[in-house]
Scaffold this motif. Structure first.
Motif, short mmCIF file in Angstrom:
data_model
loop_
_atom_site.label_atom_id
_atom_site.label_comp_id
_atom_site.label_asym_id
_atom_site.label_seq_id
_atom_site.Cartn_x
_atom_site.Cartn_y
_atom_site.Cartn_z
N VAL A 135 48.88 9.13 28.02
CA VAL A 135 49.85 9.43 29.21
C VAL A 135 48.36 10.10 29.60
O VAL A 135 47.27 10.34 30.75
CB VAL A 135 51.07 10.33 29.24
N PHE A 136 48.50 11.38 28.99
CA PHE A 136 47.46 12.43 28.80
C PHE A 136 45.81 12.50 29.38
O PHE A 136 45.03 12.45 29.56
CB PHE A 136 47.80 13.87 28.11
N GLU A 137 45.23 11.82 28.09
CA GLU A 137 44.18 11.17 27.70
C GLU A 137 43.94 10.22 28.26
O GLU A 137 42.59 9.74 29.00
CB GLU A 137 43.79 11.63 26.32
N GLY A 138 45.01 8.75 28.02
CA GLY A 138 43.67 7.69 27.88
C GLY A 138 44.10 7.43 29.76
O GLY A 138 43.48 6.95 30.34
N GLU A 139 45.02 7.67 30.19
CA GLU A 139 45.86 7.43 31.51
C GLU A 139 44.98 8.87 32.91
O GLU A 139 44.73 8.36 34.49
CB GLU A 139 46.91 7.12 32.10
N LEU A 140 45.10 9.75 32.46
CA LEU A 140 44.94 11.30 33.42
C LEU A 140 43.54 11.74 33.10
O LEU A 140 42.63 12.88 33.63
CB LEU A 140 46.01 12.12 33.01
N GLY A 141 42.45 11.42 31.86
CA GLY A 141 41.77 11.79 31.08
C GLY A 141 41.28 13.29 31.17
O GLY A 141 39.86 13.82 31.13
N ILE A 142 42.66 13.67 30.40
CA ILE A 142 42.06 15.63 30.61
C ILE A 142 43.16 15.66 29.06
O ILE A 142 43.36 14.85 28.29
CB ILE A 142 43.88 16.22 30.83
N ASP A 143 42.87 17.00 28.53
CA ASP A 143 42.97 17.05 27.25
C ASP A 143 44.09 17.61 26.15
O ASP A 143 45.05 17.87 27.79
CB ASP A 143 42.27 17.83 26.27
N TYR A 144 45.16 16.95 25.42
CA TYR A 144 46.11 18.02 25.47
C TYR A 144 46.40 18.78 23.99
O TYR A 144 45.44 18.74 23.43
CB TYR A 144 47.17 16.54 25.27
N GLU A 145 47.47 19.60 23.91
CA GLU A 145 48.14 20.72 22.42
C GLU A 145 49.15 20.18 22.51
O GLU A 145 49.72 20.64 23.28
CB GLU A 145 46.93 21.36 22.58
N PHE A 146 49.76 19.87 21.03
CA PHE A 146 50.98 20.37 21.31
C PHE A 146 51.89 22.18 20.74
O PHE A 146 51.24 22.25 19.09
CB PHE A 146 52.06 18.85 20.24
N LYS A 147 52.40 22.20 21.12
CA LYS A 147 52.20 23.75 20.64
C LYS A 147 53.94 23.34 19.99
O LYS A 147 54.53 23.49 20.89
CB LYS A 147 52.70 24.86 21.46
N PRO A 148 54.15 23.97 18.85
CA PRO A 148 55.60 23.81 17.88
C PRO A 148 56.52 25.03 18.74
O PRO A 148 56.12 26.12 18.86
CB PRO A 148 55.28 24.35 16.71
N THR A 149 57.90 24.98 19.48
CA THR A 149 58.64 25.82 19.81
C THR A 149 60.37 25.40 19.17
O THR A 149 60.24 23.95 19.39
CB THR A 149 58.52 25.52 21.48
N SER A 150 61.08 26.09 19.27
CA SER A 150 62.56 25.98 18.46
C SER A 150 63.29 25.49 19.68
O SER A 150 63.35 25.30 20.98
CB SER A 150 62.98 27.35 17.86
N PHE A 151 63.41 24.08 19.50
CA PHE A 151 64.21 23.67 20.58
C PHE A 151 65.50 24.35 21.62
O PHE A 151 65.04 24.22 22.82
CB PHE A 151 64.64 22.10 20.56
N ASP A 152 66.22 25.13 21.12
CA ASP A 152 67.18 25.61 21.40
C ASP A 152 66.72 27.13 23.04
O ASP A 152 67.17 27.79 23.29
CB ASP A 152 68.64 27.23 20.82
N SER A 153 65.05 26.77 22.19
CA SER A 153 64.29 28.26 23.45
C SER A 153 63.50 27.36 24.40
O SER A 153 62.70 28.52 24.99
CB SER A 153 63.92 29.27 22.61
N ILE A 154 63.26 26.02 24.19
CA ILE A 154 62.07 25.58 24.32
C ILE A 154 61.97 25.59 26.25
O ILE A 154 61.59 25.67 26.68
CB ILE A 154 62.08 24.32 23.97
N ILE A 155 63.13 25.29 27.17
CA ILE A 155 63.67 25.51 28.07
C ILE A 155 63.17 26.40 29.04
O ILE A 155 61.87 26.88 29.91
CB ILE A 155 64.27 24.89 29.07
N PRO A 156 63.25 27.99 28.42
CA PRO A 156 62.76 29.18 29.07
C PRO A 156 61.81 29.73 28.45
O PRO A 156 60.86 30.03 29.71
CB PRO A 156 63.57 30.38 27.98
#
Length: 304
Positions: A97-118
């Motif tokens: 999606v991000f690299e192939g279609e939109l042509g932008i870089d991306y990074e994953f940031k590990p985050t506890s799921f029970d606080s991920i929306i805040p």
């Protein structure tokens, strides 16, 4: 999903740069009045704002890079290989999606799921991709992309267990991951059993799986694909799905051959002021479906 859909062992393409951060895991708002929390497990509070990209519902300008909040590990959607590289279904979809279609870089940031929306709403990252179920409670706080995956909440039990039906779970200890729709589904069971069910909550689903092996819980409620990864992988020979008809049959779905407590759809979560970017991501998701990329990625992780 085919009735015989199970997880295929092995890893997909290695993608993305893993940022430093805390780990966590799983789905929807937890119910109230939990008696038991697994010892040694602590809920992580929202991370401090790091000045993630500012957004505007009126802007269609793409960022140079998108930071993605995600609960890692949550195999097979996002996890590290033995060499420390990040992979998984969500990771490969992000690349497409991000690299192939939109042509932008991306990074994953590990985050506890029970606080991920805040944490998302505190601008710690731009989007959430973490096998996140779309539901009304979350939609009050974030906006979702179009659905990109269908899942079911399911129950696994130890091999040789005397539990043979949903009703046999009454009075038992059930393992779930904090903040997940698995925890919500287990809450539904507890209500159905007039409170005669004890939930043990873990920061990551791996803690619930280990508790199952150790005999500390009688069953684990979690997404079917992640349960299947455990049953067919690390827990091979030690755990099986609880069989029975359920929500999938009730919804007229081509259901898997085990009990389903819910039918759910995953989406990418956005802040509610990020409509322009959400629209671009939806268009990119549609493109990877149309050109066959989605099907190729799906086949890398799931059989059926």
């Amino acid at each position: 999903m085919d009735r015989r859909t199970y997880i295929k062992t092995g890893t997909g393409a290695v993608v993305g740069t893993l940022l430093a951060g805390c780990t966590g895991g799983g789905g929807s708002g937890e119910g109230e009045g939990e008696e038991t929390t697994a010892s040694g497990e602590e809920t992580t509070e929202s991370e401090t704002t790091e000045g993630e990209q500012t957004t505007s519902s009126e802007s269609n300008e793409l960022p140079d890079k998108v930071v993605i909040g995600s609960d890692i590990p949550y195999r097979p959607f996002e996890y590290e290989t033995t060499s420390g590289e990040l992979t998984g279904f969500d990771v490969d979809i992000a690349k497409a999606v991000f690299e192939g279609e939109l042509g932008i870089d991306y990074e994953f940031k590990p985050t506890s799921f029970d606080s991920i929306i805040p944490s998302l709403n505190n601008n710690n990252f731009r989007v959430i991709m973490s096998a996140m179920t779309i539901n009304d409670t979350r939609a009050e706080k974030v906006d979702f992309s179009e659905p990109y995956f269908t899942a079911y909440q399911t129950v696994i039990i130890p091999t040789g267990s005397d539990i043979s039906s949903k009703e046999d779970l009454k009075g038992k200890n059930i393992g779930v991951q904090k903040g997940t729709t698995g925890a919500s589904a287990a809450e539904g069971l507890k209500e159905e059993f007039d409170g005669d069910l004890t939930l043990k909550k873990y920061d990551q689903i791996s803690g619930a799986f280990q508790a199952l092996i150790n005999g500390q819980v009688a069953a684990v409620v979690n997404d079917n694909t992640v349960n299947a990864e455990f049953v067919n992988g690390n827990g091979e020979g030690e755990a099986v799905f609880l069989e029975g008809e359920g929500a999938a049959e009730d919804a007229g779905k081509d259901a898997p051959p085990y009990l389903t407590l819910t039918v759910e759809e995953y989406g990418i979560a956005f802040r509610q002021d990020d409509d322009g970017f959400r629209k671009q991501v939806n268009e990119a998701l549609a493109a990877v479906r149309e050109d066959g990329t989605y099907e190729e990625i799906y086949a890398e992780y799931f059989e059926g």
